[in-house]
Design an enzyme around this catalytic site. Sequence first.
Site, PDB file in Angstrom:
ATOM      1  N   GLU A  33       0.849  -1.195   0.000  1.00  0.00           N
ATOM      2  CA  GLU A  33       0.000   0.000   0.000  1.00  0.00           C
ATOM      3  C   GLU A  33       0.881   1.240   0.000  1.00  0.00           C
ATOM      4  OE1 GLU A  33      -2.309   2.789  -0.303  1.00  0.00           O
ATOM      5  OE2 GLU A  33      -3.406   0.879  -0.217  1.00  0.00           O
ATOM      6  N   GLY A  39      -6.837   0.391   3.576  1.00  0.00           N
ATOM      7  CA  GLY A  39      -8.271   0.596   3.362  1.00  0.00           C
ATOM      8  C   GLY A  39      -8.636   1.263   2.061  1.00  0.00           C
ATOM      9  N   CYS A  42     -12.136   3.679  -0.349  1.00  0.00           N
ATOM     10  CA  CYS A  42     -13.396   3.423   0.354  1.00  0.00           C
ATOM     11  C   CYS A  42     -13.322   3.817   1.829  1.00  0.00           C
ATOM     12  CB  CYS A  42     -13.776   1.951   0.226  1.00  0.00           C
ATOM     13  SG  CYS A  42     -15.274   1.523   1.131  1.00  0.00           S
ATOM     14  N   LYS A  51     -20.412   8.301   4.557  1.00  0.00           N
ATOM     15  CA  LYS A  51     -21.552   7.840   5.347  1.00  0.00           C
ATOM     16  C   LYS A  51     -21.564   8.493   6.729  1.00  0.00           C
ATOM     17  CE  LYS A  51     -22.388   5.930   1.809  1.00  0.00           C
ATOM     18  NZ  LYS A  51     -21.200   6.457   1.223  1.00  0.00           N
ATOM     19  N   LEU A 186     -24.689  13.415  -5.549  1.00  0.00           N
ATOM     20  CA  LEU A 186     -25.950  13.558  -4.812  1.00  0.00           C
ATOM     21  C   LEU A 186     -25.753  13.345  -3.314  1.00  0.00           C
ATOM     22  CD1 LEU A 186     -28.463  11.787  -7.241  1.00  0.00           C
ATOM     23  CD2 LEU A 186     -27.966  14.233  -7.023  1.00  0.00           C
ATOM     24  N   GLU A 203     -26.207  18.106 -14.598  1.00  0.00           N
ATOM     25  CA  GLU A 203     -26.036  16.744 -15.115  1.00  0.00           C
ATOM     26  C   GLU A 203     -26.162  16.727 -16.633  1.00  0.00           C
ATOM     27  OE1 GLU A 203     -25.587  13.111 -16.221  1.00  0.00           O
ATOM     28  OE2 GLU A 203     -25.227  13.553 -14.104  1.00  0.00           O
ATOM     29  N   VAL A 237     -21.757  20.922 -19.484  1.00  0.00           N
ATOM     30  CA  VAL A 237     -20.807  21.902 -18.937  1.00  0.00           C
ATOM     31  C   VAL A 237     -19.700  22.155 -19.950  1.00  0.00           C
ATOM     32  CG1 VAL A 237     -19.098  22.319 -17.112  1.00  0.00           C
ATOM     33  CG2 VAL A 237     -21.293  21.250 -16.538  1.00  0.00           C
ATOM     34  N   HIS A 444     -44.060  -7.307  11.252  1.00  0.00           N
ATOM     35  CA  HIS A 444     -44.856  -6.075  11.198  1.00  0.00           C
ATOM     36  C   HIS A 444     -44.680  -5.306  12.496  1.00  0.00           C
ATOM     37  CE1 HIS A 444     -48.213  -3.373  10.406  1.00  0.00           C
ATOM     38  NE2 HIS A 444     -48.638  -3.619  11.632  1.00  0.00           N
TER      39      HIS A 444
END
Length: 466
Positions: A33, A39, A42, A51, A186, A203, A237, A444
Amino acid sequence: MNSYDVAVIGSGPGGYVAAIRCAQLGMKTAIIEKYSTLGGTCLNVGCIPSKALLDSSHHYEDAIKHFEEHGIDISGEVKVNLEKMIARKQSVVDQTTGGIDFLMKKNKIDVYEGLGSFKDATHILIKGEKEEEIEVKNTIIATGSKPSSLPFINIDKERVITSTEALKLKEVPKHLIVIGGGVIGLELGQVYKRLGAEVSVVEYADRILPTMDAGVSKELNKVLKKQKFKINASHKVKSVERVGDDVIVKADNKKGEEVEFKGDYCLVSVGRRPYTDGLNAEAAGVKINDRGQVEVNDHLQTSASNIYAIGDVIKGAMLAHKAEEEGVFVAETLAGQKPHIDYNLIPGVVYTWPEVAAVGKTEEQLKEAGVEYKVGQFPMRALGRSRASMDLDGFVKVLADKTTDEILGVHMVGARAADMIAEAVVAMEYRASAEDVSRMSHAHPTFTEAIKEAALAATDDRALHV
């Protein structure tokens, strides 16, 4: 000189998982690495930190917009402490990458820090603080990808930025212009929208998430507009210019008219490109195609028989979980096993809120292939669980073969869609029919009841709660 059965170049999800599986199967394994932490993209500047910021910003948005309705009164002003939010994100990254260090030690995998490049097909040079050379029987290339740009854009990493810089801004933008309406744009756009930025998405395609089912694209577009995103589809663009602390983006709309966007930050998220810089692949006889991808056969073997490649650096979707599956596949192939990957059943997820998730074929793909299919769709707002949590947007759509009822695709927009999609993957892996899923008991109240209801709708138009 140290000798190994397998060396893995790159320690992202594909690389480190490949190394672990090789070690589990009894191979003497090394991982190389070039960065100081394991890692890959990601864990360091991709899936995990984004996240963390999505979760933190979601808490803030709930506090200012939804707590009162839940009967929670907060005295005083709720403020964003961006520095602390970014620090929490970094602590999540540090814990996660530290976990990979632990796994390498646990599995007795030798870790080399430095740039790995081929001397020939069985020798790798590692250029770090010192230069080392190792001898290898087999190599797995897992060097991943880097953010792409457009030829005329100068990414200065200050005002004109990629996702890497967007994860560590020192201030909330006043107006963030996002070039590219895909997953990364997004997700990060929503982080800063929640924190108070005005967000304009530009976009090129005629809709956001252009590679996903048109139905989920339309639904998310509707929800984001409700959240006050400015979505500009069918815009090409043509220039991005920094003027002081402003960025001016010029684009042609679908009528060919020039449109100008002015903001204080511009996030360029037009996809990613395979990364093979410094690999010296040609010295090992490894072919790289015109798109910069390492060429592989069905066994993920390169043009050099003892060298394999996985993840973002080869063809296919650039997904961490796809790379992991490929890492295991190669390790087991080297051990003489007969693994398989069904690429049709690797799910795709967008971690906006509501989340978007999908597996299998889209309606567009089925139409193009001339497959006759049935559609069952169920709105999230019809669920008791959705009303309880106030997460009413979205739907689950099940596509099933018109004759056999086999599930061909599942597409969803809604709370916890990222987690729910696994049920669809399991069903499709075992070639379940829509009726099979419709006859399974779902607890449920849960969000997953929407999958059962959509399956009922696909089976014989007999959803119960709509």
